[in-house]
Design a protein around this motif. Sequence first.
Motif, mmCIF file in Angstrom:
data_model
loop_
_atom_site.group_PDB
_atom_site.id
_atom_site.type_symbol
_atom_site.label_atom_id
_atom_site.label_comp_id
_atom_site.label_asym_id
_atom_site.label_seq_id
_atom_site.Cartn_x
_atom_site.Cartn_y
_atom_site.Cartn_z
ATOM 1 N N LYS A 369 -8.779 57.239 -27.686
ATOM 2 C CA LYS A 369 -9.221 57.328 -26.305
ATOM 3 C C LYS A 369 -9.304 55.929 -25.722
ATOM 4 O O LYS A 369 -9.754 55.007 -26.384
ATOM 5 N N CYS A 370 -8.817 55.775 -24.506
ATOM 6 C CA CYS A 370 -8.756 54.418 -23.942
ATOM 7 C C CYS A 370 -9.523 54.283 -22.645
ATOM 8 O O CYS A 370 -9.566 53.207 -22.068
ATOM 9 N N ARG A 371 -10.131 55.359 -22.149
ATOM 10 C CA ARG A 371 -10.845 55.276 -20.873
ATOM 11 C C ARG A 371 -12.336 55.141 -21.129
ATOM 12 O O ARG A 371 -12.953 55.980 -21.772
ATOM 13 N N THR A 372 -12.906 54.079 -20.615
ATOM 14 C CA THR A 372 -14.320 53.831 -20.828
ATOM 15 C C THR A 372 -15.158 54.871 -20.092
ATOM 16 O O THR A 372 -14.758 55.371 -19.033
ATOM 17 N N PRO A 373 -16.335 55.234 -20.634
ATOM 18 C CA PRO A 373 -17.206 56.187 -19.941
ATOM 19 C C PRO A 373 -17.633 55.675 -18.560
ATOM 20 O O PRO A 373 -17.823 54.476 -18.366
ATOM 21 N N ILE A 374 -17.781 56.599 -17.619
ATOM 22 C CA ILE A 374 -18.202 56.277 -16.261
ATOM 23 C C ILE A 374 -19.446 57.088 -15.925
ATOM 24 O O ILE A 374 -19.506 58.294 -16.217
ATOM 25 N N TYR A 375 -20.428 56.429 -15.330
ATOM 26 C CA TYR A 375 -21.669 57.113 -14.972
ATOM 27 C C TYR A 375 -21.371 58.376 -14.164
ATOM 28 O O TYR A 375 -20.580 58.370 -13.227
ATOM 29 N N LYS A 376 -22.050 59.483 -14.555
ATOM 30 C CA LYS A 376 -21.817 60.776 -13.910
ATOM 31 C C LYS A 376 -23.031 61.255 -13.124
ATOM 32 O O LYS A 376 -22.947 61.553 -11.932
ATOM 33 N N SER A 377 -24.200 61.333 -13.795
ATOM 34 C CA SER A 377 -25.372 61.899 -13.120
ATOM 35 C C SER A 377 -26.657 61.422 -13.802
ATOM 36 O O SER A 377 -26.629 60.894 -14.920
#
Length: 469
Positions: A369-377
Amino acid sequence: MEKMIFLLLLLFATTQASAKIKLPNILDDNMVLQQQTTVKLWGEAKPNKKVTITPSWDKKKYSTTSDAHGKWLLHLDTPKAGGPYKIIISDGEAVELNNVLLGEVWLCSGQSNMTMPLNGYTYQPTQNSLNTIALANPKTPIRMCTIERASSKVPLEQCATNWCENTPGVVANTSATAYFFAQMIEKSLGVPVGIIVSSWGGSAIESWMSPQSLTAFPEFDLSFLSSSASVDDAVNKKPSMLYNAMIYPLRNYTIRGMLWYQGEANIAKPAQYELLQPAFVKATRELWEQGDFPFYYVQIAPYGSSERINTAMLREAQLRNLKTIPNSGMAVTMDIGEELCIHPSRKQEVGERLAYLALSKTYKLDGYKCRTPIYKSMKIEGGKAYLSFNDCDMNVAPLNVPLSDFEIAGEDKVFYPANAVIQKGTGLTVSAPEVPNPIAVRYGFKNWVKGSLFDTSGLPVSSFRTDNW
């Protein structure tokens, strides 16, 4: 009589020289052409003259006729990666392009962090440079084409450049970010890689944009482009000046995608940048006429005074544009910034993070996996804030370790340093004794921080905020 014969011979020689095919500098020995597609070759000949191209990979003859001004353009089909090949171009007198490879071609642009070579800048080193330079070898099929700095008030057809093989002397002065990207792609795919580096330190994004794309932004005065007055200072910040000289001349060169490392010159106006960047990408894609080719960019790293948030605001604009720009990806650099230097030395991580995006999204490699986590809620419960993230199959990391750079605020909008920890079963919790009723959380939302939040593959999470204050 002898004088007359001499003049006739001179005239004949001059006529013959002027009849020879003229190619743009970017069509050169040692170049890499995009594999398994249709590429363009173009140039000048005598007006209304038949031009024939014969590439050695299929030995077919491709023909066209130059127009009334002598300009011509031909489309060639390319097979899978390989080479070296020869291309013969003739209008009656042949010109040869030698040592041509077929592989993957990427356009790399931006400001000084894209320009920064393996050799580094004065007082500013590039990590792992000596080893990388020493191991450069022409047998490794990475080829480099660096566009010389130039500016113009009108679009140019030609730029100063040439293609070079993978030698220590060339690599030392090549963009470190672009080279580390190419190195990873070549190792992973086992195909030749060509990088075209068109960058200028301190350049603003509007300098890389066409006048047409900037008409939607009335704050930019474009009248100087049509005036007779010269532009002598800060040309790298003037609208369209670098587009005209360093982007427009490349438009016919077929690429796989584009890498972009820029933003520091626009930190004073992050809201404007959030609108400019998608407009820039759209216009660049339209210029190339290759559809929505991949666009991968670097989020600028933390640096500078911790009392201001200009850099954080620009990072936020770049983060938001992940949703705005189709077929894009962003390499996060929260963990490699340097407080007193705008040029992070760890360019290898930058180039490789861009390569992870390309390998996963463009080349469809699986297994990582290459996409860093992004704030959701965020959920508030018992005086604590519980945060969740997108692109986070295995949650954020590290587990049970106090995290720095978190702040929390209540209704008074005053932020206090927060206790933040990732706990199994509850996820990321944030709290502070000074804020019994929290309503907002920020992570790394300052100019200078040292990132502490990652995903389980070690990629850093972007700075973010839950408020819009």
